[in-house]
Design a protein around this motif. Structure first.
Motif, PDB file in Angstrom:
ATOM      1  N   HIS A 192      85.194 161.258 -12.360  1.00 46.27           N
ATOM      2  CA  HIS A 192      84.588 161.231 -13.695  1.00 46.27           C
ATOM      3  C   HIS A 192      85.297 162.212 -14.629  1.00 46.27           C
ATOM      4  CE1 HIS A 192      81.440 158.737 -12.046  1.00 46.27           C
ATOM      5  NE2 HIS A 192      81.190 159.657 -11.126  1.00 46.27           N
ATOM      6  N   GLN A 193      86.630 162.175 -14.596  1.00 49.33           N
ATOM      7  CA  GLN A 193      87.447 163.033 -15.440  1.00 49.33           C
ATOM      8  C   GLN A 193      87.972 162.234 -16.625  1.00 49.33           C
ATOM      9  OE1 GLN A 193      87.869 166.394 -14.618  1.00 49.33           O
ATOM     10  NE2 GLN A 193      86.434 165.931 -12.960  1.00 49.33           N
ATOM     11  N   ARG A 194      88.272 162.928 -17.691  1.00 50.62           N
ATOM     12  CA  ARG A 194      88.917 162.282 -18.833  1.00 50.62           C
ATOM     13  C   ARG A 194      90.399 162.104 -18.517  1.00 50.62           C
ATOM     14  NH1 ARG A 194      91.991 165.862 -21.584  1.00 50.62           N
ATOM     15  NH2 ARG A 194      91.656 168.077 -21.183  1.00 50.62           N
ATOM     16  N   PRO A 195      91.063 161.123 -19.135  1.00 47.71           N
ATOM     17  CA  PRO A 195      92.509 160.970 -18.922  1.00 47.71           C
ATOM     18  C   PRO A 195      93.249 162.230 -19.369  1.00 47.71           C
ATOM     19  CG  PRO A 195      91.600 158.991 -19.911  1.00 47.71           C
ATOM     20  CD  PRO A 195      90.502 160.013 -19.938  1.00 47.71           C
ATOM     21  N   LYS A 196      94.139 162.714 -18.524  1.00 47.22           N
ATOM     22  CA  LYS A 196      94.847 163.960 -18.829  1.00 47.22           C
ATOM     23  C   LYS A 196      96.066 164.075 -17.935  1.00 47.22           C
ATOM     24  CE  LYS A 196      92.045 166.692 -15.584  1.00 47.22           C
ATOM     25  NZ  LYS A 196      91.194 167.890 -15.405  1.00 47.22           N
ATOM     26  N   ILE A 197      96.914 165.079 -18.244  1.00 48.09           N
ATOM     27  CA  ILE A 197      98.072 165.406 -17.422  1.00 48.09           C
ATOM     28  C   ILE A 197      98.161 166.920 -17.327  1.00 48.09           C
ATOM     29  CG2 ILE A 197      99.617 165.290 -19.434  1.00 48.09           C
ATOM     30  CD1 ILE A 197     101.827 164.389 -17.485  1.00 48.09           C
ATOM     31  N   GLU A 198      98.387 167.402 -16.127  1.00 48.34           N
ATOM     32  CA  GLU A 198      98.508 168.839 -15.884  1.00 48.34           C
ATOM     33  C   GLU A 198      99.625 169.055 -14.882  1.00 48.34           C
ATOM     34  OE1 GLU A 198      94.645 169.886 -14.480  1.00 48.34           O
ATOM     35  OE2 GLU A 198      93.748 169.996 -16.488  1.00 48.34           O
ATOM     36  N   ARG A 199     100.296 170.186 -15.010  1.00 47.15           N
ATOM     37  CA  ARG A 199     101.374 170.519 -14.073  1.00 47.15           C
ATOM     38  C   ARG A 199     100.998 171.770 -13.303  1.00 47.15           C
ATOM     39  NH1 ARG A 199     106.577 169.480 -12.872  1.00 47.15           N
ATOM     40  NH2 ARG A 199     106.720 167.872 -14.485  1.00 47.15           N
TER      41      ARG A 199
ATOM     42  N   ALA B 202      89.224 155.965 -23.233  1.00 44.81           N
ATOM     43  CA  ALA B 202      90.157 155.770 -22.127  1.00 44.81           C
ATOM     44  C   ALA B 202      91.591 155.628 -22.604  1.00 44.81           C
ATOM     45  CB  ALA B 202      89.750 154.532 -21.325  1.00 44.81           C
ATOM     46  N   THR B 203      91.799 155.064 -23.782  1.00 44.17           N
ATOM     47  CA  THR B 203      93.156 154.762 -24.242  1.00 44.17           C
ATOM     48  C   THR B 203      93.754 155.850 -25.123  1.00 44.17           C
ATOM     49  OG1 THR B 203      92.231 153.525 -26.124  1.00 44.17           O
ATOM     50  CG2 THR B 203      92.748 152.288 -24.120  1.00 44.17           C
ATOM     51  N   ARG B 204      92.954 156.480 -25.954  1.00 43.84           N
ATOM     52  CA  ARG B 204      93.493 157.468 -26.886  1.00 43.84           C
ATOM     53  C   ARG B 204      94.199 158.629 -26.184  1.00 43.84           C
ATOM     54  NH1 ARG B 204      95.525 157.740 -31.671  1.00 43.84           N
ATOM     55  NH2 ARG B 204      93.982 156.185 -32.279  1.00 43.84           N
ATOM     56  N   PRO B 205      93.646 159.222 -25.097  1.00 44.21           N
ATOM     57  CA  PRO B 205      94.348 160.335 -24.441  1.00 44.21           C
ATOM     58  C   PRO B 205      95.684 159.942 -23.811  1.00 44.21           C
ATOM     59  CG  PRO B 205      92.024 160.316 -23.828  1.00 44.21           C
ATOM     60  CD  PRO B 205      92.298 159.031 -24.528  1.00 44.21           C
ATOM     61  N   LEU B 206      95.917 158.640 -23.598  1.00 41.32           N
ATOM     62  CA  LEU B 206      97.191 158.217 -23.036  1.00 41.32           C
ATOM     63  C   LEU B 206      98.365 158.627 -23.920  1.00 41.32           C
ATOM     64  CD1 LEU B 206      96.859 154.639 -21.501  1.00 41.32           C
ATOM     65  CD2 LEU B 206      97.741 156.691 -20.415  1.00 41.32           C
ATOM     66  N   LEU B 207      98.158 158.638 -25.224  1.00 44.72           N
ATOM     67  CA  LEU B 207      99.234 159.016 -26.137  1.00 44.72           C
ATOM     68  C   LEU B 207      99.659 160.462 -25.899  1.00 44.72           C
ATOM     69  CD1 LEU B 207      97.917 157.327 -29.415  1.00 44.72           C
ATOM     70  CD2 LEU B 207      99.428 156.390 -27.651  1.00 44.72           C
ATOM     71  N   ALA B 208      98.674 161.341 -25.688  1.00 44.56           N
ATOM     72  CA  ALA B 208      98.995 162.741 -25.411  1.00 44.56           C
ATOM     73  C   ALA B 208      99.707 162.890 -24.064  1.00 44.56           C
ATOM     74  CB  ALA B 208      97.729 163.590 -25.439  1.00 44.56           C
ATOM     75  N   ILE B 209      99.274 162.084 -23.073  1.00 47.06           N
ATOM     76  CA  ILE B 209      99.924 162.129 -21.756  1.00 47.06           C
ATOM     77  C   ILE B 209     101.389 161.736 -21.875  1.00 47.06           C
ATOM     78  CG2 ILE B 209      99.983 161.032 -19.487  1.00 47.06           C
ATOM     79  CD1 ILE B 209      96.943 160.845 -19.613  1.00 47.06           C
ATOM     80  N   LEU B 210     101.662 160.663 -22.581  1.00 46.38           N
ATOM     81  CA  LEU B 210     103.035 160.187 -22.712  1.00 46.38           C
ATOM     82  C   LEU B 210     103.880 161.126 -23.566  1.00 46.38           C
ATOM     83  CD1 LEU B 210     102.101 156.443 -23.088  1.00 46.38           C
ATOM     84  CD2 LEU B 210     103.429 157.412 -21.219  1.00 46.38           C
ATOM     85  N   ARG B 211     103.283 161.741 -24.582  1.00 46.80           N
ATOM     86  CA  ARG B 211     104.020 162.734 -25.371  1.00 46.80           C
ATOM     87  C   ARG B 211     104.382 163.936 -24.511  1.00 46.80           C
ATOM     88  NH1 ARG B 211     100.403 161.288 -29.670  1.00 46.80           N
ATOM     89  NH2 ARG B 211      99.004 162.986 -29.046  1.00 46.80           N
ATOM     90  N   SER B 212     103.460 164.337 -23.653  1.00 44.93           N
ATOM     91  CA  SER B 212     103.739 165.460 -22.754  1.00 44.93           C
ATOM     92  C   SER B 212     104.882 165.122 -21.796  1.00 44.93           C
ATOM     93  CB  SER B 212     102.473 165.825 -21.975  1.00 44.93           C
ATOM     94  OG  SER B 212     102.720 166.888 -21.073  1.00 44.93           O
ATOM     95  N   LEU B 213     104.877 163.899 -21.258  1.00 46.52           N
ATOM     96  CA  LEU B 213     105.976 163.492 -20.384  1.00 46.52           C
ATOM     97  C   LEU B 213     107.295 163.466 -21.138  1.00 46.52           C
ATOM     98  CD1 LEU B 213     104.277 160.594 -18.376  1.00 46.52           C
ATOM     99  CD2 LEU B 213     104.938 162.834 -17.494  1.00 46.52           C
ATOM    100  N   GLU B 214     107.268 162.968 -22.367  1.00 50.28           N
ATOM    101  CA  GLU B 214     108.492 162.896 -23.165  1.00 50.28           C
ATOM    102  C   GLU B 214     109.027 164.284 -23.489  1.00 50.28           C
ATOM    103  OE1 GLU B 214     110.089 160.737 -27.281  1.00 50.28           O
ATOM    104  OE2 GLU B 214     108.030 160.445 -26.567  1.00 50.28           O
ATOM    105  N   ALA B 215     108.109 165.230 -23.705  1.00 47.64           N
ATOM    106  CA  ALA B 215     108.543 166.593 -24.007  1.00 47.64           C
ATOM    107  C   ALA B 215     109.263 167.240 -22.826  1.00 47.64           C
ATOM    108  CB  ALA B 215     107.341 167.445 -24.408  1.00 47.64           C
ATOM    109  N   GLY B 216     108.994 166.758 -21.603  1.00 50.49           N
ATOM    110  CA  GLY B 216     109.628 167.353 -20.434  1.00 50.49           C
ATOM    111  C   GLY B 216     110.850 166.603 -19.937  1.00 50.49           C
ATOM    112  N   PHE B 217     111.323 165.611 -20.697  1.00 45.48           N
ATOM    113  CA  PHE B 217     112.473 164.828 -20.253  1.00 45.48           C
ATOM    114  C   PHE B 217     113.691 165.714 -19.977  1.00 45.48           C
ATOM    115  CE2 PHE B 217     111.109 160.560 -22.342  1.00 45.48           C
ATOM    116  CZ  PHE B 217     110.222 160.368 -21.314  1.00 45.48           C
ATOM    117  N   GLU B 218     114.014 166.526 -20.956  1.00 45.72           N
ATOM    118  CA  GLU B 218     115.226 167.340 -20.827  1.00 45.72           C
ATOM    119  C   GLU B 218     115.039 168.466 -19.822  1.00 45.72           C
ATOM    120  OE1 GLU B 218     118.237 169.951 -23.714  1.00 45.72           O
ATOM    121  OE2 GLU B 218     116.635 168.722 -24.575  1.00 45.72           O
ATOM    122  N   LYS B 219     113.883 169.111 -19.851  1.00 49.74           N
ATOM    123  CA  LYS B 219     113.649 170.247 -18.965  1.00 49.74           C
ATOM    124  C   LYS B 219     113.700 169.838 -17.503  1.00 49.74           C
ATOM    125  CE  LYS B 219     110.253 173.848 -17.933  1.00 49.74           C
ATOM    126  NZ  LYS B 219     108.946 174.443 -18.305  1.00 49.74           N
TER     127      LYS B 219
END
Length: 382
Positions: A112-119, A240-257
């Motif tokens: 029962h968590q909201r969509p998110k990404i954590e490292r 459910a769908t709106r947080p996906l944009l933040a998840i994908l932006r976070s992944l894109e920000a780590g492409f180079e790193k």
């Protein structure tokens, strides 16, 4: 990656195609009582697990411990483990084997968590919510998916029937060039599958909104309740769908790193485009339903005003009729009253033996009637 397109609308009453059972769709070992298995938790059967080397399945271990023991440290090798509603002990065993962070494991256990990404160090923890549209009841059913993505493993934990990851696994195993790109490629494939699964939901919601618009202008009695219930489903879908944009932006920000493969970067950007389209459509649905609700309230108010107007006009016409009846009753009552006085049987009565008494009585009746008629006519009662 196939181009995403909105699927054609279908009328209500459609039924989803049956899905053939798969190891990731239903746990095979669920028929056995857990208490009867005395083996260590790490050695108990899994739903589906495989070890891949350069995009090719080289082993299918039967337990988590066996998976960990067979997983070599060589480059190009990874394990893909699938769990379906695991017990807390099973997930803790997986955490011990793959050194998962306790906070992420706690989230996966509680669900029962909201969509998110954590490292957490070298491990990504991603929470997604898949959606399925149930046309018969006009509801959106959600499934929760947790992914642990490490350097040489992917661990998926499902808390619902959706999404069906067996489809993703078959797709990846037939595309070895994509699968050999490692755990990030599996994460992409799962994201792509979840986002593509939103297309039928959008088609179903669009179809219901079109039907509601027709019902609003047809003055259906229960349309307000349907608008409210569908608005609630759209809001939940938006969460459910709106947080996906933040998840994908976070992944894109780590492409180079994190030196993500360039081709995989293109795939992930494509998923981000599709997710943006979905989020915009859902935002549009919510605005449309708000507008429809406003229009419906306006139409209901207009209908009530028209009904009140008709009732007022009917009441006015009734009052006019009552006025006319009352006026003529008063006019006819006056001569009756005078005639009643002269009809009393008394020997001593004024004008009883007067020669002009009878003409006087008739004249008095006419004068009273004319006077009353003139008064009522001036007041528009007649």
């Amino acid at each position: 990656m196939p181009e995403w397109r909105p699927r054609p609308l279908r009328r209500r009453g459609r039924h989803p195609e049956p899905v053939m059972p798969h190891r990731e769709s239903a746990p095979e070992h669920s028929m056995e009582p857990r208490s009867a298995d005395e083996r260590p938790l790490a050695d108990r059967p899994l739903i589906d697990t495989a070890i891949y080397r350069h995009g090719v399945r080289i082993s299918t271990p039967e337990s988590l411990g066996e998976t960990y023991r067979q997983l070599p440290g060589a480059d190009g090798t990874m394990a893909w483990i699938g769990l379906y509603r695991p017990a807390e002990e099973e997930l803790l065993a997986a955490a011990d084997e793959f050194d998962l962070h306790k906070l992420a494991v706690e989230d996966a256990i509680v669900a029962h968590q909201r969509p998110k990404i954590e490292r957490y160090g070298d491990t990504l923890f991603v929470v997604l919510r898949a959606a399925t549209y149930l046309d018969e009841v006009e509801e959106v059913s959600f499934g929760e998916l947790h992914l642990f993505v490490g350097q040489n493993f992917v661990l998926t934990v499902r808390h619902g029937q959706a999404p069906d990851l067996s489809v993703v696994r078959r797709r990846m195993e037939t595309d070895q060039d994509l699968l050999r790109r490692g755990p990030e490629a599996v994460l992409y494939a799962v994201l792509d599958h979840v986002v593509d699964g939103y297309a039928p939901v959008i088609a179903g919601l669009q179809n219901d909104i079109d039907e509601i618009e027709t019902e609003v202008f047809d003055s259906e009695p229960h349309v307000s309740r349907r608008i409210y219930e569908l608005s609630r489903e759209v809001i939940e879908f938006q969460r459910a769908t709106r947080p996906l944009l933040a998840i994908l932006r976070s992944l894109e920000a780590g492409f180079e790193k994190y030196q993500i493969d360039e081709e995989l970067q293109r795939y992930l950007r494509d998923v981000a485009d599709h997710a943006t389209t979905v989020a915009e459509r859902v935002d549009g649905f919510r605005q449309m339903l708000d507008n429809i609700l406003t229009v419906n309230a306006t139409l209901v108010t207009q209908a009530q005003n028209e009904e009140m107007k008709r009732m007022t006009e009917a009441s006015y016409a009734q009052n006019e009729e009552i006025k006319r009846i009352s006026s003529w009753a008063a006019i006819l009552f006056a001569p009756t009253l005078i005639g009643t006085v002269y009809g009393m049987n008394f020997d001593v009565i004024p004008e009883l033996h007067w020669t002009l008494g009878y003409p006087f009585a008739i004249l008095l009746m006419l004068m009273v009637c004319i006077s009353l008629y003139t008064i009522f006519k001036r007041r528009n009662w007649l």
